[in-house]
Design a protein around this motif. Structure first.
Motif, PDB file in Angstrom:
ATOM      1  N   ILE A 383       0.855  -1.191   0.000  1.00  0.00           N
ATOM      2  CA  ILE A 383       0.000   0.000   0.000  1.00  0.00           C
ATOM      3  C   ILE A 383       0.891   1.241   0.000  1.00  0.00           C
ATOM      4  N   VAL A 384       0.717   2.076  -1.026  1.00  0.00           N
ATOM      5  CA  VAL A 384       1.483   3.322  -1.150  1.00  0.00           C
ATOM      6  C   VAL A 384       0.494   4.481  -1.121  1.00  0.00           C
ATOM      7  N   GLU A 385       0.734   5.435  -0.179  1.00  0.00           N
ATOM      8  CA  GLU A 385      -0.163   6.579  -0.021  1.00  0.00           C
ATOM      9  C   GLU A 385       0.644   7.871  -0.072  1.00  0.00           C
ATOM     10  N   ASP A 386      -0.039   8.933  -0.515  1.00  0.00           N
ATOM     11  CA  ASP A 386       0.597  10.259  -0.508  1.00  0.00           C
ATOM     12  C   ASP A 386      -0.438  11.303  -0.099  1.00  0.00           C
ATOM     13  N   ASP A 387       0.053  12.535   0.069  1.00  0.00           N
ATOM     14  CA  ASP A 387      -0.830  13.633   0.495  1.00  0.00           C
ATOM     15  C   ASP A 387      -1.063  14.629  -0.631  1.00  0.00           C
ATOM     16  N   GLY A 388      -0.996  14.171  -1.881  1.00  0.00           N
ATOM     17  CA  GLY A 388      -1.180  15.041  -3.025  1.00  0.00           C
ATOM     18  C   GLY A 388      -2.642  15.327  -3.314  1.00  0.00           C
ATOM     19  N   PRO A 389      -2.943  15.774  -4.515  1.00  0.00           N
ATOM     20  CA  PRO A 389      -4.334  16.125  -4.867  1.00  0.00           C
ATOM     21  C   PRO A 389      -5.232  14.911  -5.096  1.00  0.00           C
ATOM     22  N   GLY A 390      -4.650  13.731  -5.195  1.00  0.00           N
ATOM     23  CA  GLY A 390      -5.462  12.536  -5.409  1.00  0.00           C
ATOM     24  C   GLY A 390      -5.820  12.342  -6.881  1.00  0.00           C
ATOM     25  N   ILE A 391      -6.605  11.291  -7.141  1.00  0.00           N
ATOM     26  CA  ILE A 391      -7.001  10.943  -8.509  1.00  0.00           C
ATOM     27  C   ILE A 391      -8.521  10.832  -8.558  1.00  0.00           C
ATOM     28  N   PRO A 392      -9.193  11.572  -9.451  1.00  0.00           N
ATOM     29  CA  PRO A 392     -10.662  11.458  -9.559  1.00  0.00           C
ATOM     30  C   PRO A 392     -11.075  10.019  -9.880  1.00  0.00           C
ATOM     31  N   LYS A 393     -12.201   9.605  -9.339  1.00  0.00           N
ATOM     32  CA  LYS A 393     -12.646   8.223  -9.518  1.00  0.00           C
ATOM     33  C   LYS A 393     -12.865   7.875 -10.983  1.00  0.00           C
ATOM     34  N   GLU A 394     -13.348   8.839 -11.769  1.00  0.00           N
ATOM     35  CA  GLU A 394     -13.609   8.539 -13.173  1.00  0.00           C
ATOM     36  C   GLU A 394     -12.320   8.349 -13.970  1.00  0.00           C
ATOM     37  N   ARG A 395     -11.149   8.684 -13.365  1.00  0.00           N
ATOM     38  CA  ARG A 395      -9.874   8.515 -14.070  1.00  0.00           C
ATOM     39  C   ARG A 395      -9.087   7.330 -13.554  1.00  0.00           C
ATOM     40  N   HIS A 396      -9.636   6.548 -12.623  1.00  0.00           N
ATOM     41  CA  HIS A 396      -8.892   5.438 -12.031  1.00  0.00           C
ATOM     42  C   HIS A 396      -8.449   4.425 -13.079  1.00  0.00           C
ATOM     43  N   GLY A 397      -9.376   4.061 -13.999  1.00  0.00           N
ATOM     44  CA  GLY A 397      -9.017   3.073 -15.020  1.00  0.00           C
ATOM     45  C   GLY A 397      -8.087   3.644 -16.066  1.00  0.00           C
ATOM     46  N   LEU A 398      -8.276   4.906 -16.395  1.00  0.00           N
ATOM     47  CA  LEU A 398      -7.495   5.543 -17.452  1.00  0.00           C
ATOM     48  C   LEU A 398      -6.050   5.759 -17.043  1.00  0.00           C
ATOM     49  N   ILE A 399      -5.813   6.039 -15.759  1.00  0.00           N
ATOM     50  CA  ILE A 399      -4.469   6.386 -15.302  1.00  0.00           C
ATOM     51  C   ILE A 399      -3.499   5.222 -15.436  1.00  0.00           C
TER      52      ILE A 399
END
Length: 449
Positions: A383-399
């Motif tokens: 598990i890797v976590e950060d404190d950045g802006p995050g990733i929108p849910k609709e872009r999870h598959g695309l990223i």
């Protein structure tokens, strides 16, 4: 949304079975109605013949008709036979009744009996009481100048008729069900034979995974020849492209060997004051050599050829922590790791590449805080976590797709997460993206042990 896999054979068989059920069901309804009508007409014909039999034995006595107590038809002479006979005059008065009709009450059948027309039998089915009625009104010549109307009536219990119809209906639907099942089995066998070329094509495609240089060579029907020809063209093009990749990687590796050797030799001539720098350059040169070899192996190795070895996760995590702390020294990234004695079973370079890309992305796109947590058990969880802006849910598959980036301002090519996805897929694992407790993105990699 992608549909779940389905069977073409099952769809065809289901269509054929539904068509058979519909067709034979309608056939059964038609046959049932035809038999019921035929049985109805048979009852009418029988009762008409019995009326004619009563007329034949009728005799005149004075000004009245007379019928013998016992007639030729046995049913009229036996109680409980379900067949009854009556003779009425023009006023509706009873002149004769058969022995079987001694206790019958026909008062509720007056309308049916009186509906008879002169010289024409009238056949009806009375519901109350439940009985078939055939009445026949005749004009009897009693003398040269004298005639009178008489009504011959035959009644019959419908039980035999209903039993006959019920029996036929049961047999009909039973045999139609047998026919449906039999024809469905035949259809299944025919479809299995007819679709067997597709099964052979699927088997041959699977066998190509372990047969380099081979193409589809089976003898297939004309309808499939176009598909196999295009597949062979696709396979040839894909293998040519893969060979091009191998050649390009080999050329790249060969081209890098000379400058890497020069760098390695140069570090040995540095002064003692520069020993730390020399060691750092040497480590990175070795790392570059390892990466070149690793990428060459990845280009030609399938998942079934992975060399699975027990690799301590903590050792790899420590090396990555040291490297990333130097790369992001200016950003002062707080990189924390919660790693125990968990073990990764596979190629150590795969684990380094996987964790390296995830941690590098977290350091690059976070706001200074990155956390790695590792769990063992039935599966290995990274598990890797950060404190950045995050990733929108609709872009999870695309990223996770190669070449895709959300932040065009930060240097990169959009390859790291695609490499992570490919490595995890080779080990039969899974990558999940969620919101982190730190406020940014959370990547959870699950690898089966």
């Amino acid at each position: 949304m992608k549909r779940q896999g389905y069977s073409l054979r099952f769809r065809l068989l289901q269509s054929a079975a539904l068509t058979l059920i519909l067709f034979l069901g309608l056939t059964g309804i038609v046959l049932d109605q035809a038999f019921r009508q035929s049985a109805w007409q048979n009852v009418e014909s029988t009762l008409t013949a019995q009326v004619y039999g009563l007329i034949a034995v009728a005799d005149q006595q004075g000004e009245l008709l007379y019928l013998p107590e016992a007639v030729q038809e046995p049913g009229f002479n036996r109680l409980g036979s379900g067949l009854f006979g009556l003779l009425l005059d023009s006023q509706g008065r009873e002149l004769w009744r058969s022995q079987s009709a001694v206790v019958i009450d026909y008062s509720r059948l007056v309308d049916e009996i009186e509906s008879a027309t002169l010289g024409e039998p009238v056949f009806t089915h009375s519901k109350v009481p439940d009985v078939f009625v055939l009445s026949y009104k005749v004009l009897w010549q009693l003398g040269p100048q004298q005639s009178s109307e008489y009504t011959f009536v035959v009644l019959r219990n419908p039980d035999a008729y209903e039993d006959e119809v019920t029996s036929f209906r049961g047999s009909l639907w039973f045999w139609l069900a047998v026919v449906v099942i039999g024809l469905t089995v035949v259809q299944w066998l025919v479809m299995r034979w007819g679709l067997s070329p597709l099964s052979r094509l699927a088997d041959e495609l699977r066998s190509l995974e372990s047969r380099e240089g081979s193409l589809l060579t089976g003898d297939y029907p004309t309808e499939i020849e176009g598909v196999t020809r295009n597949l062979n063209l696709l396979i040839t093009a894909e293998r040519a492209q893969r060979e091009k990749y191998r050649t390009t990687l080999a050329d790249l590796a060969h081209s890098l060997k000379t400058p890497l050797s020069i760098l390695s030799n140069t570090t040995t001539r540095l002064s003692d004051q520069q020993e730390e720098t020399a060691q750092l350059i040497t480590d990175q040169v070795h790392r570059m050599n390892d990466l070149v070899s690793y990428q060459l192996e990845r280009a030609v190795t399938s998942a079934s050829q992975i060399a699975r070895q027990a690799v301590p996760v903590s050792a790899c995590a420590k090396r990555l922590e040291q490297a990333l702390s130097k790369v992001y020294q200016a950003e002062q990234v707080d990189l924390s790791m919660v790693v125990g004695d968990e073990t990764f079973y596979g190629d150590e370079r795969d684990l380094m590449e996987l964790l390296g890309n995830l941690l590098d992305n977290a350091c690059k796109y976070g706001n200074g805080t990155v956390r790695l947590t590792v769990f063992g058990g039935e599966a290995l969880l990274l598990i890797v976590e950060d404190d950045g802006p995050g990733i929108p849910k609709e872009r999870h598959g695309l990223i996770m797709e190669r070449g895709t980036r959300l932040d065009s301002d930060t240097p990169g090519q959009g390859i790291g997460l695609a490499v992570v996805s490919e490595i995890v897929a080779r080990y039969g694992g899974d990558v999940a993206i969620d919101d982190a407790e730190l406020g940014g993105a959370k990547f959870t990699v699950t690898l089966p042990l």
